[in-house]
Design a protein around this motif. Structure first.
Motif, PDB file in Angstrom:
ATOM      1  N   LEU A 448     -12.475 -85.886  57.124  1.00 32.05           N
ATOM      2  CA  LEU A 448     -12.998 -86.612  55.965  1.00 32.05           C
ATOM      3  C   LEU A 448     -14.506 -86.421  55.844  1.00 32.05           C
ATOM      4  N   ARG A 449     -15.179 -86.479  56.973  1.00 29.88           N
ATOM      5  CA  ARG A 449     -16.630 -86.286  56.926  1.00 29.88           C
ATOM      6  C   ARG A 449     -16.980 -84.875  56.482  1.00 29.88           C
ATOM      7  N   GLN A 450     -16.210 -83.890  56.943  1.00 26.74           N
ATOM      8  CA  GLN A 450     -16.453 -82.507  56.514  1.00 26.74           C
ATOM      9  C   GLN A 450     -16.246 -82.363  55.007  1.00 26.74           C
ATOM     10  N   GLN A 451     -15.188 -83.013  54.476  1.00 25.54           N
ATOM     11  CA  GLN A 451     -14.919 -82.928  53.049  1.00 25.54           C
ATOM     12  C   GLN A 451     -16.036 -83.601  52.246  1.00 25.54           C
ATOM     13  N   GLU A 452     -16.558 -84.713  52.760  1.00 28.95           N
ATOM     14  CA  GLU A 452     -17.647 -85.387  52.055  1.00 28.95           C
ATOM     15  C   GLU A 452     -18.900 -84.511  52.023  1.00 28.95           C
ATOM     16  N   LEU A 453     -19.196 -83.859  53.148  1.00 27.04           N
ATOM     17  CA  LEU A 453     -20.376 -82.997  53.198  1.00 27.04           C
ATOM     18  C   LEU A 453     -20.219 -81.789  52.286  1.00 27.04           C
ATOM     19  N   LEU A 454     -19.005 -81.236  52.236  1.00 30.54           N
ATOM     20  CA  LEU A 454     -18.784 -80.109  51.329  1.00 30.54           C
ATOM     21  C   LEU A 454     -19.001 -80.531  49.872  1.00 30.54           C
ATOM     22  N   THR A 455     -18.528 -81.720  49.553  1.00 30.22           N
ATOM     23  CA  THR A 455     -18.712 -82.219  48.174  1.00 30.22           C
ATOM     24  C   THR A 455     -20.191 -82.438  47.879  1.00 30.22           C
ATOM     25  N   GLU A 456     -20.880 -83.054  48.838  1.00 35.80           N
ATOM     26  CA  GLU A 456     -22.311 -83.301  48.630  1.00 35.80           C
ATOM     27  C   GLU A 456     -23.080 -81.985  48.516  1.00 35.80           C
ATOM     28  N   ARG A 457     -22.695 -80.998  49.344  1.00 37.23           N
ATOM     29  CA  ARG A 457     -23.380 -79.707  49.253  1.00 37.23           C
ATOM     30  C   ARG A 457     -23.125 -79.046  47.909  1.00 37.23           C
ATOM     31  N   GLY A 458     -21.927 -79.184  47.370  1.00 33.60           N
ATOM     32  CA  GLY A 458     -21.631 -78.626  46.048  1.00 33.60           C
ATOM     33  C   GLY A 458     -22.490 -79.257  44.973  1.00 33.60           C
ATOM     34  N   VAL A 459     -22.676 -80.577  45.075  1.00 24.99           N
ATOM     35  CA  VAL A 459     -23.524 -81.262  44.090  1.00 24.99           C
ATOM     36  C   VAL A 459     -24.968 -80.772  44.218  1.00 24.99           C
ATOM     37  N   THR A 460     -25.408 -80.613  45.459  1.00 22.80           N
ATOM     38  CA  THR A 460     -26.786 -80.135  45.669  1.00 22.80           C
ATOM     39  C   THR A 460     -26.971 -78.738  45.089  1.00 22.80           C
ATOM     40  N   LEU A 461     -26.000 -77.857  45.295  1.00 25.55           N
ATOM     41  CA  LEU A 461     -26.088 -76.502  44.744  1.00 25.55           C
ATOM     42  C   LEU A 461     -26.115 -76.528  43.215  1.00 25.55           C
ATOM     43  N   GLU A 462     -25.329 -77.403  42.648  1.00 24.59           N
ATOM     44  CA  GLU A 462     -25.319 -77.506  41.184  1.00 24.59           C
ATOM     45  C   GLU A 462     -26.693 -77.931  40.664  1.00 24.59           C
ATOM     46  N   LYS A 463     -27.309 -78.859  41.348  1.00 24.68           N
ATOM     47  CA  LYS A 463     -28.647 -79.299  40.913  1.00 24.68           C
ATOM     48  C   LYS A 463     -29.655 -78.167  41.044  1.00 24.68           C
ATOM     49  N   LEU A 464     -29.569 -77.402  42.141  1.00 21.77           N
ATOM     50  CA  LEU A 464     -30.484 -76.272  42.305  1.00 21.77           C
ATOM     51  C   LEU A 464     -30.273 -75.236  41.210  1.00 21.77           C
ATOM     52  N   HIS A 465     -29.013 -74.966  40.904  1.00 17.19           N
ATOM     53  CA  HIS A 465     -28.726 -74.011  39.827  1.00 17.19           C
ATOM     54  C   HIS A 465     -29.283 -74.519  38.504  1.00 17.19           C
ATOM     55  N   GLY A 466     -29.234 -75.829  38.270  1.00 20.21           N
ATOM     56  CA  GLY A 466     -29.791 -76.380  37.013  1.00 20.21           C
ATOM     57  C   GLY A 466     -31.299 -76.177  36.924  1.00 20.21           C
ATOM     58  N   ILE A 467     -31.992 -76.402  38.092  1.00 20.31           N
ATOM     59  CA  ILE A 467     -33.448 -76.196  38.084  1.00 20.31           C
ATOM     60  C   ILE A 467     -33.765 -74.725  37.848  1.00 20.31           C
ATOM     61  N   GLU A 468     -33.014 -73.832  38.492  1.00 14.63           N
ATOM     62  CA  GLU A 468     -33.248 -72.398  38.288  1.00 14.63           C
ATOM     63  C   GLU A 468     -32.987 -72.006  36.831  1.00 14.63           C
ATOM     64  N   ALA A 469     -31.981 -72.564  36.228  1.00 15.14           N
ATOM     65  CA  ALA A 469     -31.683 -72.261  34.821  1.00 15.14           C
ATOM     66  C   ALA A 469     -32.806 -72.760  33.907  1.00 15.14           C
ATOM     67  N   ALA A 470     -33.344 -73.945  34.227  1.00 13.99           N
ATOM     68  CA  ALA A 470     -34.440 -74.474  33.397  1.00 13.99           C
ATOM     69  C   ALA A 470     -35.656 -73.570  33.471  1.00 13.99           C
ATOM     70  N   ARG A 471     -35.935 -73.059  34.638  1.00 12.26           N
ATOM     71  CA  ARG A 471     -37.083 -72.171  34.772  1.00 12.26           C
ATOM     72  C   ARG A 471     -36.849 -70.838  34.054  1.00 12.26           C
ATOM     73  N   LEU A 472     -35.655 -70.339  34.096  1.00 11.00           N
ATOM     74  CA  LEU A 472     -35.364 -69.094  33.383  1.00 11.00           C
ATOM     75  C   LEU A 472     -35.484 -69.297  31.865  1.00 11.00           C
ATOM     76  N   GLY A 473     -35.174 -70.490  31.418  1.00  9.42           N
ATOM     77  CA  GLY A 473     -35.271 -70.741  29.976  1.00  9.42           C
ATOM     78  C   GLY A 473     -36.718 -70.848  29.506  1.00  9.42           C
TER      79      GLY A 473
END
Length: 664
Positions: A448-473
């Motif tokens: 369960l803890r591994q699944q929670e960390l994977l989910t949290e890491r996915g959210v973190t990656l999504e936020k990073l991708h959003g910042i990178e997209a904003a800079r490209l724009g």
């Protein structure tokens, strides 16, 4: 008709008068029985008759007149007739010592033209007395008249027995002679060989003399009885229900120092009657006599001094398992108790002496050397010789220790995390190699803890991708110096640090999940008993011991516990010897076989053992050949060889240690 009755009465009176004269003149038992039988025959007009004694279904001919001449010994039909008739007349005969008037005490039968009549008279010491008369059917009296005459003769016999000793009474001359022959056995070495041995002599002699089924002797202390000896029994089982019930009954009887006889006419106290009933139920005896033995007679009271009461020190118990009326028992028991009490008191007094065995030994020495100077010198000399010899005779000095035997290559497997065992690959005595998977644990918490960390890491990656997209724009770079640009840079740095932390946590959880596949750290055998029953599909806690792996047949070691006051001898022997001190030990499961070991490490920390007190741990190495057949963890009793010392010191070293402690 009246004249015939008068003649019959006068004839019967003459027969009765003649019978009384004959009984007074006939002293022997056989002569008395013959006179009584002749009176029965004359009163009933018979010429042939006999007297039988019936007991427990068997019939014995006591005396007869003309019966043998009829061929009863060779005629089977006549024998069967007698057996049936005797059994019929005795079947419902009342169990009491009086003369019955019931009609069921009479029976008759016919055979070969003769009329056989049987009349039950009384209870004898050996059974029921039955009188048989044989008549010609034509001249025989009617049944009522026959029974009246039989009853009249029986009443004369009964009155004579009440005034003179009957055949069941005891002739004291031969009985006294018989007791006189037993006196050496009763008084043989009183107390010199112990109270129980004296009690066994009493019961064995008493059973033969009193003529009962069993005789017992018990000792009593404060109304608590203890059986010492039982006739015909080599040893007494103290836990037996019959023994406990008899001891309780004896304790109740001796409270008042009054004898008990059962059956008895007087009523008993309720408490004593209850104990008596309980014992009769478990023992099956029909009659019992209990005679207390007092220590001494009460002393008369002086001025201001109360009288000293009697104290019960023992009891004699006689038991019979049949209802036969033996009038001899009471008389024989009374005569026997006169000497049994004296013999038991003598043995009890000698047994109560302090240091009885030493006293007896000194008594023998005193008999040999009458002078007290010689006795004193002999005792002092003997003591001096013993002390000098004890402190001059060197013996092996060994320190005792207890512990366990373990294989040298022993590894315990513990649970790395909380979870549930889903797979078990090793059983008891299975050989495993290093790296083999022993069991698999599933930890739902880690998953369960591994699944929670994977989910949290996915959210973190999504936020990073959003910042990178904003800079490209922002192709013109208008936000580089603006406030939004600074916030985006800070958020990006924070997210990347958070992503790094999440990756590290996932790596740790992955390692923990990998560790849930428990592998063997070494090659060996599984020595945990039946792991499938205790582990398979069972939840486990982190740090819980799962199983043990050991290399059997190899070198082993002893884990011993030595008392704190003995460790200095072990330390001195180890420090002053060129080689490690030897240790001999035996395994508790095989105490007859001795094993060897060598002393290894000696601990320095004192630990408190709940059973032995302050102890220090000591380890010793055991060679592989000494480990053959030994179970890991077996309990051992060991002796550490600490050189040689005098026998006196080995025996009294605790005393010397105590004296040194007091003088220091």
């Amino acid at each position: 008709m009246s004249q015939a009755k008068s003649e019959g009465s006068s004839t019967l009176n003459a027969i009765i008068s003649q019978l009384r004269d004959s009984l007074r003149a006939a002293a022997p038992h056989d002569a008395q029985q013959a006179a009584i039988l002749r009176a029965f025959l004359e009163a009933t007009g018979a010429e042939v008759g006999a007297c039988w004694i019936a007991s427990n279904g068997s019939f014995q001919l006591d005396c007869e007149i003309g019966l043998v001449s009829l061929g009863i010994g060779s005629n089977g039909a006549l024998q069967l007739l007698h057996e049936n008739a005797l059994e019929a007349v005795c079947r419902n005969f009342p169990d009491q010592p009086n003369f019955p008037d019931q009609p069921n005490n009479f029976s008759e039968a016919q055979d070969a033209g003769r009329l056989y009549r049987f009349y039950a008279l009384e209870h004898h010491a050996k059974g029921v007395v039955v009188v048989e008369t044989v008549h010609e059917p034509k001249t025989a009296l009617d049944t009522d008249q026959h029974q009246r005459r039989m009853r009249a003769i029986a009443e004369v016999d009964a009155s004579f027995r009440l005034q003179t000793p009957h055949d069941g009474e005891l002739d004291l001359v031969p009985v006294a002679n018989e007791l006189q022959a037993l006196l050496p056995q009763l008084y043989a070495s009183p107390g010199l060989d112990g109270l129980e041995a004296s009690a066994y002599r009493l019961v064995n002699a008493g059973r033969t003399y009193i003529r009962v089924d069993r005789v017992s002797v018990a000792s009593c202390v404060d109304h608590h009885a203890k059986l010492l000896a039982v006739s015909g029994v080599a040893s007494i089982e103290r836990r037996a229900k019959q023994v406990r019930a008899l001891e309780v009954l004896i304790g109740k009887v001796v409270r008042g120092l009054q004898p008990l006889r059962y059956p008895c006419r007087d009523s008993l106290p309720p408490e004593l009657e209850k104990s008596l009933g309980e014992y009769l139920d478990v023992s099956g005896c029909e009659r019992i006599w209990i005679r207390p033995i007092a220590s001494d007679r009460p002393e008369p009271a002086g001025e201001g001094t109360p009288a000293k009461p009697e104290r019960c020190i023992g009891a004699v118990i006689a038991e019979a398992f049949s209802n036969d009326r033996d009038s001899d028992v009471d008389t024989r028991l009374a005569l026997y108790m006169r000497h049994a009490e004296i013999a038991f008191r003598n043995a009890y007094q000698i047994e109560s002496l302090p240091l009885r065995r030493w006293s007896l030994a000194l008594h023998r020495v005193a008999e040999t050397y009458r002078s007290w100077q010689v006795r004193f010198l002999a005792v002092v000399s003997l003591g001096t010789v013993v002390i000098v010899a004890a402190f001059s005779w060197p013996v092996d000095f060994k320190i005792e220790a207890q512990g366990t035997l373990q294989p040298a290559n022993l590894r315990h497997i513990y649970a790395p995390a909380n979870g549930e065992i889903t797979q078990l690959n090793a059983q008891y005595r299975d050989e495993v190699a290093a790296g083999d998977t022993l069991l698999v644990i599933r930890s739902r918490e880690l998953e369960l803890r591994q699944q929670e960390l994977l989910t949290e890491r996915g959210v973190t990656l999504e936020k990073l991708h959003g910042i990178e997209a904003a800079r490209l724009g922002d192709r013109n770079g208008s936000m580089l110096d603006s406030t939004n640009g600074i916030e985006l840079s800070a958020s990006e740095r924070e997210l990347r640090e958070w992503l790094l932390s999440q990756n590290e946590q996932l790596a740790v959880i992955k390692q923990m999940l990998t560790a849930l596949e428990v592998k063997s750290p070494t090659a060996g055998s599984v020595i945990s008993w039946n792991p499938s029953e205790s582990l398979e599909r069972r939840p486990v806690q982190q740090g819980q011991k799962l199983m043990s792996i050991a290399t059997l047949g190899g070198q082993g070691f002893l884990q011993l516990r030595v008392l704190d006051e003995d460790i200095r001898h072990v330390t001195q022997a180890s420090a002053g010897a060129a080689q490690p001190p030897k240790i001999t030990f035996s395994i508790a499961s095989d105490p007859g076989r001795q094993h060897a070991a060598e002393l290894g490490k000696i601990g320095t920390i004192v630990e408190i053992d709940p059973q032995r007190g302050a102890t220090i741990q000591v380890e010793a190495t055991v060679r592989p050949e000494e480990m053959l057949g030994a179970a890991p963890g077996a309990r051992v009793n060991a002796r550490i060889h600490c050189g040689r010392a005098s026998l006196g010191y080995v025996w009294t070293r605790r005393l010397w240690d105590f004296l040194l402690l007091q003088t220091s």
